[in-house]
Design an enzyme around this catalytic site. Sequence first.
Site, PDB file in Angstrom:
ATOM      1  N   TYR A  75      78.942  20.580   5.128  1.00  0.00           N
ATOM      2  CA  TYR A  75      80.180  19.847   4.845  1.00  0.00           C
ATOM      3  C   TYR A  75      80.898  20.606   3.736  1.00  0.00           C
ATOM      4  O   TYR A  75      80.381  20.683   2.618  1.00  0.00           O
ATOM      5  CB  TYR A  75      79.867  18.431   4.354  1.00  0.00           C
ATOM      6  CG  TYR A  75      79.342  17.479   5.411  1.00  0.00           C
ATOM      7  CD1 TYR A  75      78.010  17.487   5.801  1.00  0.00           C
ATOM      8  CD2 TYR A  75      80.189  16.541   5.993  1.00  0.00           C
ATOM      9  CE1 TYR A  75      77.533  16.601   6.763  1.00  0.00           C
ATOM     10  CE2 TYR A  75      79.719  15.642   6.943  1.00  0.00           C
ATOM     11  CZ  TYR A  75      78.396  15.677   7.327  1.00  0.00           C
ATOM     12  OH  TYR A  75      77.934  14.787   8.273  1.00  0.00           O
TER      13      TYR A  75
ATOM     14  N   PRO B 192      84.750   9.748  10.690  1.00  0.00           N
ATOM     15  CA  PRO B 192      83.502  10.368  11.137  1.00  0.00           C
ATOM     16  C   PRO B 192      82.664  11.036  10.041  1.00  0.00           C
ATOM     17  O   PRO B 192      81.483  11.313  10.268  1.00  0.00           O
ATOM     18  CB  PRO B 192      83.953  11.406  12.170  1.00  0.00           C
ATOM     19  CG  PRO B 192      85.396  11.639  11.897  1.00  0.00           C
ATOM     20  CD  PRO B 192      85.933  10.388  11.294  1.00  0.00           C
TER      21      PRO B 192
ATOM     22  N   HIS C 122      66.823  17.838  11.546  1.00  0.00           N
ATOM     23  CA  HIS C 122      67.322  18.464  10.308  1.00  0.00           C
ATOM     24  C   HIS C 122      66.785  17.702   9.112  1.00  0.00           C
ATOM     25  O   HIS C 122      66.941  16.489   9.037  1.00  0.00           O
ATOM     26  CB  HIS C 122      68.855  18.406  10.261  1.00  0.00           C
ATOM     27  CG  HIS C 122      69.520  19.362  11.198  1.00  0.00           C
ATOM     28  ND1 HIS C 122      70.862  19.628  11.154  1.00  0.00           N
ATOM     29  CD2 HIS C 122      69.019  20.123  12.195  1.00  0.00           C
ATOM     30  CE1 HIS C 122      71.165  20.518  12.092  1.00  0.00           C
ATOM     31  NE2 HIS C 122      70.066  20.821  12.736  1.00  0.00           N
TER      32      HIS C 122
END
Length: 425
Positions: free
Chosen positions: A206, A298, A76
């Site tokens: 996100y 995380p 990515h």
Amino acid sequence: MTITSDTPVAIIGAGPAGLVLAHLLKAIGIDSVVLERRDRGYVEQRVRAGVLEHPSVELLRDLGLADRLEREGLSHRGIELAFEGRRHRIDFLDLVGHSITVYGQQEIVKDLIAARLAAGDPIVFEVDDVTIDGIDSDFPTVGYTHDGERHELRCRIVAGCDGFHGISRDRIGEGPSGNTVFDRDYPFAWLGILAEAAPTIDELIYSSHERGFALYSMRSPTITRLYLQVPADERIEDWSDDRIWSELEIRLPTGDGFSFNTGPIHERGITTMRSFVSIPMRRGSLAIAGDAAHIVPPTGAKGMNLAIADVAVLAEIIDDVITDGKDERLDDYTDECLRRVWRCQHFSWWMTSMLHRFDDDPFRRQLQLSELRLVTSSTPAATNLAENYVGVALGPSLRSPATQAGDGRSLAGARSLASEGKVDR
Ligand code: FAD
Ligand code: DHB
């Protein structure tokens, strides 16, 4: 009766830290024995991390352990940040010249176990009652029970790579100087699922939403990995498939030319979030690495990469101690790791703080939105995120051909770059 054997290095734990350390040591001609509490199937199926930093990929490649990763891993070149219903790209390749690789942690664990066993090197699965004695001497021993028999490994160094719930960290704290813990809990957790659904976009999203954070990720061209922020005490039984999909539909930016596939959910779990550092990371002949020493939330995908970075430092120090008799090098271990540990702690805390819903405080929300706008509109701010996300280099010598040739000197120098925090561009 106790069965006694000798090995230079006893490694407790067959997670990413323990397995990468065993391979690094092997590459420089140092034998080790890996002890793992669980069975092989369990550690190979445990679903966790998915993002490998550029330096972690380089290290695995240099060890000759990246064939399947390079075939099946998804490269990515950036990520997307979503807020106020819109998506914004952060292009890592443009900003800092590197990309990241999406490849499941359990796939790495499978590859590392297969390569080690194929080379005839030992991993003892399903060990119980692991004990560490003689930590303050040069001749520590590790005891364990396997198949009903008690064993004792006499070694020079014990590497505690046994994760957050292992036994090694406490043994450091029991030393005359004790230990210091830095700790932060968050009032939320991540509910994570693996779904049989083809990803519809080839970058992670996100998403910071008024109802809470959501993350769109993937594992392969047919498997999607998704996360939802939930309260810290949430019960997985309270989340039906329908509830999960409809909450994702609300929190992901589906109004902005993006929609996602749903499908059967194969795996689901809730992970609590915390920031944690325990120092020192070494007492006498025992050194701890990875989650045994520190935990990050995380967001930002640092935990596994940090575990790999610790053992890159540790392998070089063990080489100095065992090959060159420079015992004093063990004194450097904590400090050489901590600079990166705190950088990753800050980055993970910052990403978590910017993207999650904490409370109903409208002032905090406006600060979050302001920061998100800055990161997605200012090149310096985006570069800061990109530089941290793709990772700080482990050091060029780790990538030298000599590493593969088994030349112990090939690790020299990695330490200094890693601790100086130089960025590989
Ligand atoms: P572990 O993987 O915990 O391995 C420790 C091993 O030691 C285990 O196999 C355990 O069974 C064994 N063990 C424990 N006690 C004993 C004992 N007494 N005797 C023998 N063996 C023992 N990190 C990233 O970099 N990128 C990500 O995208 C990412 N996403 C994540 C998402 C989630 C939902 C979670 C939970 C974590 C994520 N992480 C991520 C973090 C990452 O998974 C961990 O940081 C990583 O597993 C740490 O590796 P480790 O080898 O230190 O510890
Ligand atoms: C994944 C996990 C993360 O913690 C993250 O920040 C990005 C992706 C994943 O499991 O795919």
